[in-house]
Design a protein around this motif. Structure first.
Motif, PDB file in Angstrom:
ATOM      1  N   ARG A 197      -3.064   8.187  -4.854  1.00 27.66           N
ATOM      2  CA  ARG A 197      -4.129   7.367  -5.127  1.00 27.66           C
ATOM      3  C   ARG A 197      -4.048   6.653  -6.584  1.00 27.66           C
ATOM      4  O   ARG A 197      -3.373   7.027  -7.187  1.00 27.66           O
ATOM      5  CB  ARG A 197      -5.601   8.150  -4.939  1.00 27.66           C
ATOM      6  CG  ARG A 197      -5.843   9.025  -3.954  1.00 27.66           C
ATOM      7  CD  ARG A 197      -6.154   8.714  -2.704  1.00 27.66           C
ATOM      8  NE  ARG A 197      -7.093   7.595  -2.496  1.00 27.66           N
ATOM      9  CZ  ARG A 197      -7.266   7.035  -1.606  1.00 27.66           C
ATOM     10  NH1 ARG A 197      -6.565   6.866  -0.531  1.00 27.66           N
ATOM     11  NH2 ARG A 197      -8.390   6.364  -1.304  1.00 27.66           N
TER      12      ARG A 197
ATOM     13  N   LYS B 263       0.853  -1.313   0.100  1.00 29.90           N
ATOM     14  CA  LYS B 263      -0.010   0.282  -0.022  1.00 29.90           C
ATOM     15  C   LYS B 263       0.965   1.110   0.005  1.00 29.90           C
ATOM     16  O   LYS B 263       1.807   1.368   0.821  1.00 29.90           O
ATOM     17  CB  LYS B 263      -0.919   0.041   1.264  1.00 29.90           C
ATOM     18  CG  LYS B 263      -2.100   1.126   1.254  1.00 29.90           C
ATOM     19  CD  LYS B 263      -3.223   0.911   2.200  1.00 29.90           C
ATOM     20  CE  LYS B 263      -4.157   2.248   2.128  1.00 29.90           C
ATOM     21  NZ  LYS B 263      -5.264   2.022   3.105  1.00 29.90           N
TER      22      LYS B 263
ATOM     23  N   THR C 155      -7.394   2.335  -4.542  1.00 29.79           N
ATOM     24  CA  THR C 155      -6.138   2.432  -3.395  1.00 29.79           C
ATOM     25  C   THR C 155      -6.451   1.488  -2.299  1.00 29.79           C
ATOM     26  O   THR C 155      -5.450   0.767  -1.922  1.00 29.79           O
ATOM     27  CB  THR C 155      -5.960   3.844  -2.957  1.00 29.79           C
ATOM     28  OG1 THR C 155      -6.260   4.870  -4.201  1.00 29.79           O
ATOM     29  CG2 THR C 155      -4.920   3.934  -2.266  1.00 29.79           C
TER      30      THR C 155
END
Length: 242
Positions: A60, A55, A69
């Motif tokens: 985004r 992540k 996202t």
């Protein structure tokens, strides 16, 4: 189309944060895109962010206008995003045919399974009932992985250095497969590679160094400078200036 907006990523190293990616912005809708650049520049990290394996620290990701996202790997896969690792996964007890059926999400005829294998240059009758295990070479596994991707009907597929760990004969066969895919795919293929022969069939080449995009353009615009190493020098100069 897949879009990256202001993507940054930092990882903990020796008790402090190390910046791996720095404000990356990209829009990708070409059929065949290649990421290249020096080792440690952030290419594989960016690919894993696209798939949801990692992540981003900030920024985004959008796929066909949808913000993905915060979606999981499975949710992204269901949208049509696929990821092929450098070393394909082996599945003891599962046959090549089983994998292709699973990828397609439906029961296929013997002829349909054979067609997918033929697309990647494998003699179907020799492989359809073989187990996906250590008896297969690296080149065979990678071509089977591509056949599985075709069966899934992926709309955006990422291949992380597909040439890694395979012999020259298998590499030549792999180039032929990607040349065929680049002409026939209905979606987009993103390949991370250092190999000139792979870069030479890309519609677009993105050079990543020091966590930043240092060049982005067609192969005719990018390859000449890549072969002389001038991008690496420019990226180093920018890093020193920063």
């Amino acid at each position: 189309m897949l879009e990256l907006r202001n993507i940054s990523f930092s990882a903990e190293e020796d008790g402090s944060g190390k910046e791996i990616l720095k404000d990356v912005n990209l829009k990708m809708d070409e059929r065949f895109i290649a990421f290249t650049g020096p080792n440690g520049g952030g290419k594989s990290t960016l690919a894993r962010i696209i798939m949801g394996i990692v992540k981003p620290t900030s920024g985004r990701i959008f796929f066909d206008g949808q913000d993905i996202t915060d979606l999981s790997i499975t949710e992204r896969a269901n949208l049509g995003i696929s990821f092929a690792f450098q070393q394909p996964v082996k599945f003891k007890g599962i046959t090549v045919s089983d994998l292709i059926h699973l990828a397609a999400g439906k029961k296929l005829s013997f002829g349909e399974v054979c067609e997918y294998l033929s697309e990647v240059g494998l003699c179907a009758r020799e492989y359809v009932n073989r187990e996906v295990n250590a008896s297969l070479s690296g080149g065979e596994l990678k071509r089977i992985e591509i056949a599985v991707t075709l069966a899934r009907g992926s709309r955006f597929t990422v291949f992380d250095e597909p040439e890694a760990g395979i012999d020259l004969w298998s590499f030549n066969s792999l180039i032929t497969v990607f040349e065929r895919l680049s002409k026939k795919t209905a979606g987009s293929i993103l390949i991370i590679s250092h190999q000139e022969r792979i870069l030479n069939i890309a519609d677009r080449i993105v050079v990543i160094s020091g966590g930043r995009i240092v060049k982005d353009g067609t192969k005719d615009e990018i390859l000449p400078d890549l072969m002389t190493g001038s991008f690496a020098c420019r990226a180093l100069e920018k890093k020193e200036e920063a």
